[in-house]
Scaffold this motif. Structure first.
Motif, PDB file in Angstrom:
ATOM      1  N   LYS A 129       0.208   6.569  -8.403  1.00  0.00           N
ATOM      2  CA  LYS A 129       0.429   5.411  -7.121  1.00  0.00           C
ATOM      3  C   LYS A 129       0.895   4.456  -6.596  1.00  0.00           C
ATOM      4  N   GLU A 266      -3.954  -5.640  -6.021  1.00  0.00           N
ATOM      5  CA  GLU A 266      -4.303  -4.819  -5.159  1.00  0.00           C
ATOM      6  C   GLU A 266      -4.262  -3.850  -4.059  1.00  0.00           C
ATOM      7  N   ARG A 269      -6.248   0.237   2.427  1.00  0.00           N
ATOM      8  CA  ARG A 269      -6.043   1.489   2.827  1.00  0.00           C
ATOM      9  C   ARG A 269      -6.579   1.120   4.647  1.00  0.00           C
ATOM     10  N   PHE A 321      -2.568   3.810   1.374  1.00  0.00           N
ATOM     11  CA  PHE A 321      -3.329   2.619   0.898  1.00  0.00           C
ATOM     12  C   PHE A 321      -1.827   1.874   0.473  1.00  0.00           C
ATOM     13  N   GLN A 363      -9.240  -1.390  -2.761  1.00  0.00           N
ATOM     14  CA  GLN A 363      -8.744  -0.485  -4.365  1.00  0.00           C
ATOM     15  C   GLN A 363      -8.278  -1.984  -4.855  1.00  0.00           C
ATOM     16  N   LYS A 364      -9.459  -2.727  -5.617  1.00  0.00           N
ATOM     17  CA  LYS A 364      -9.077  -3.494  -6.464  1.00  0.00           C
ATOM     18  C   LYS A 364      -7.619  -3.425  -7.851  1.00  0.00           C
ATOM     19  N   GLU A 366      -6.168  -2.606 -10.724  1.00  0.00           N
ATOM     20  CA  GLU A 366      -6.227  -2.022 -11.962  1.00  0.00           C
ATOM     21  C   GLU A 366      -5.339  -1.800 -13.389  1.00  0.00           C
TER      22      GLU A 366
END
Length: 627
Positions: A129, A266, A269, A321, A363-364, A366
């Motif tokens: 990612k 964070e 998208r 994203f 997307q929090k 990670e």
């Protein structure tokens, strides 16, 4: 000069001079002496300068690509000459011309396209990612800011789009395809025979005087070049990292201080609809689309129908994203201001026009716990500590090796380094190892190292790898004794004479068969005529290559002869040419060949386009700056 100072720097006057020399190094750093002014111009394209810094950067990138492709076969000397420098400069000129052509044609690359390219680049990803913090860190390591990289990337993508458009306009017609198939699958009927060299080997006499004369005439070919063996000490971050002591308390503190490298930011998208332009008409158009959305029409369908960003429109406006510091600031602010998945922004104005932005995913952040990331933390900690140690020891290495020029012992003992020894090598170096590096080779054969038995200056193999060399042994250039090479020379002379005799007889055979004599009566190994394709395996590739260059026989058969690599003389009789039958070719084979021909024509079209740009441009290359 350094050798002179070492031997004569006595008294306050000499050391005062050395002090004066050191002042500019302290103020500006040694790099200014090594790299020169960054504004040195090596070429101008329509008045736009190409600097020496740009050229050196491109040269280094080219060498890095070749090193990656060639692996152990990489030889730095192959890529450190005027010809390579000229080729790289030509590439920079072509890029500048394409950039100017893009501006003339008013082509643009959207922020979305640049963002998509960056986010899909594996080098900027963690765990598959995109990571914006990691992205910035990777760029910083190679001396780029995100803005600099994205500007260069945008220019590169524009050039690619222009050349791709030219290539896509090229086609291979059906007529051309059929003609190529006929030629590719052409068969030729040929017969052949051989005058073998072996028949003449026993008839050849070579005496010692001939061998000695050949040796005397070609003595350079039997001279072993000078060689040198080196002692060296190497200081590298990788080796220092192995010796760094670690404990969990230090690693946990490092993890806490650098948590952003282990916890991703964070990401959002979004899909968008773009209407290009900054006038009232563009604004009215985007508002009309907004009303359609409020009335219940599907965002993705509207994006396909109305968006001017053709790349994302086909995917319903989807941009995938992205994190912060990637998109246009106004676009990014609006996208991250949306609260819930499915929310659509008000019209947002950027330099590309007006956008409607739909939030399609959140997307929090990670990350990994310390235990999960421990191996990575330890590796990064070791590297950081090693780099700090490296810079301290690099200064010591330079000072100690210079102040104790007759040996590496003092520097090695003080820095805890092992003195290593290379194998003997010539001025061409070796294929791998430190002696494949041109800087090391140049230092090894320099006057200071080779003749004065001094340590070399510190040699930078890479940003994190330094080396100092000292001569271990020098083997001067030596001529191989006649007795050791005379058997090989005699064998070569026998081969040359026998091949000449085979050629003389073969040429006589060609003349006789052209006059009407039967080749079967002249050559006992004559092979009967058969049709062969270009890649037939039943016959030598040398015979096929020659046969397919012979003119098509009009009435009588065509005869030719040639000396093969093995010394045999081959006589060829060409009796007929049969073009390939395109009906025998499958559709898959036709398609593959058509793609190949199209690719060839497309490349030719791009080359012709750039050639025309060069012809119309004002290009001034400063040859003195290239030396």
């Amino acid at each position: 000069m350094l050798h002179f100072i070492r031997n004569h720097a006595q008294g306050w006057i000499a050391w005062f001079i050395v002090g004066l020399i050191s002042i500019p190094f302290a103020l500006w750093g040694i790099n200014s002496y090594l790299s020169g002014a960054s504004t040195v111009v090596v070429a101008e394209v329509n008045g736009s300068p190409i600097t020496q810094t740009e050229l050196q950067t491109s040269l280094q990138q080219y060498r890095d690509r070749m090193r990656s492709m060639m692996g152990d076969q990489f030889d730095p000397a192959m890529f450190d000459n005027a010809s390579v420098k000229k080729d790289v400069l030509d590439g920079l000129i072509d890029q500048r011309l394409l950039r100017d052509a893009n501006q003339t044609l008013k082509q643009r690359i959207s922020d979305a396209a640049v963002s998509q390219f960056i986010r899909s680049t594996p080098a900027f990803q963690r765990d598959g990612k995109f990571d914006s913090d990691y992205y910035g860190m990777v760029l910083a390591r190679v001396g780029y800011t995100p803005a600099q990289y994205e500007a260069q990337l945008r220019a590169d993508l524009l050039s690619q789009e222009l050349t791709t458009n030219i290539q896509n306009s090229s086609i291979a017609s059906v007529k051309l395809l059929n003609e190529a198939l006929r030629l590719e699958r052409q068969q030729r009927e040929l017969a052949y025979g051989v005058v073998p060299i072996q028949r003449f080997v026993d008839k050849v006499n070579v005496d010692e005087d001939e061998v000695k004369q050949y040796y005397d005439d070609n003595v350079a070919a039997y001279t072993a070049p000078e060689q040198v063996k080196l002692n060296y000490i190497e200081l590298s971050v990788d080796e220092l990292a192995k010796g760094v002591q670690v404990n969990d308390d230090e690693l946990k503190k490092f993890y806490a201080d650098n948590q952003n490298q282990f916890v991703g930011p964070e990401q959002r998208r979004a899909s968008h609809i773009l209407i290009e332009g900054d006038d009232d008409a563009a604004l009215e158009k985007i508002k009309a689309i907004q009303i359609r959305l409020e009335n219940g029409e599907d965002f993705a369908l509207l994006a396909k129908e109305t968006s001017d960003d053709t790349g994302s429109a086909e995917k319903g406006g989807d941009l995938g994203f992205f994190g912060k510091d990637v998109m246009d600031p106004a676009f990014e602010e609006a996208a991250f201001a949306l609260t819930n998945v499915g929310d659509v922004s008000e019209p947002v104005k950027t330099e590309f026009g007006y956008h409607l932005i739909k939030l399609t995913g959140i997307q929090k952040p990670e990350g990994k716990t310390f235990d999960q990331a421990r191996d990575q933390v330890e590796k990064m900690y070791r590297r950081q500590q090693a780099e700090s140690i490296f810079y301290d020891k690099a200064e010591q290495l330079a000072n100690l090796s210079f102040e104790n020029p007759d040996s590496l012992d003092v520097a090695a003992e003080a820095l805890g380094l092992d003195i290593k020894t290379t194998e003997s090598f010539t001025r061409t170096g070796t294929e791998a190892g430190v002696t494949s590096n041109k800087k090391v080779i140049d230092a090894a054969f320099s006057e200071d190292v080779l003749k004065n038995d001094l340590n070399s200056a510190v040699i930078e193999l890479s940003d994190n790898d330094l080396i100092v060399v000292h001569k271990n042994k020098h083997i001067p250039e030596t001529v191989l004794p006649f007795e050791s090479v005379s058997p090989a020379i005699k064998q070569q002379l026998v081969f040359d004479k026998a091949r000449k005799l085979a050629q003389d007889e073969g040429e006589s055979v060609v003349e006789k068969v052209k006059s009407g004599e039967s080749p079967e009566s002249l050559l006992t190994n004559w092979q009967a005529a058969e049709f062969y394709g270009r890649d037939a395996e039943k016959v030598s590739s040398q015979i096929l290559q020659r046969a397919f260059t012979m003119p098509k026989p009009l009435s009588a058969s065509e005869y030719e002869g040639f000396s093969a690599d093995n010394g045999n003389y081959v006589v060829i009789k060409l009796t007929a040419v049969k073009n390939g039958n395109i009906d025998d070719v499958t559709e898959e084979q036709k398609k593959a060949l058509q793609q190949q021909l199209t690719s060839i024509y497309a490349s030719a079209e791009v080359e012709a386009f750039i050639a025309q740009l060069r012809n119309d441009a004002d290009i001034d290359i400063h040859q003195d700056a290239l030396k």
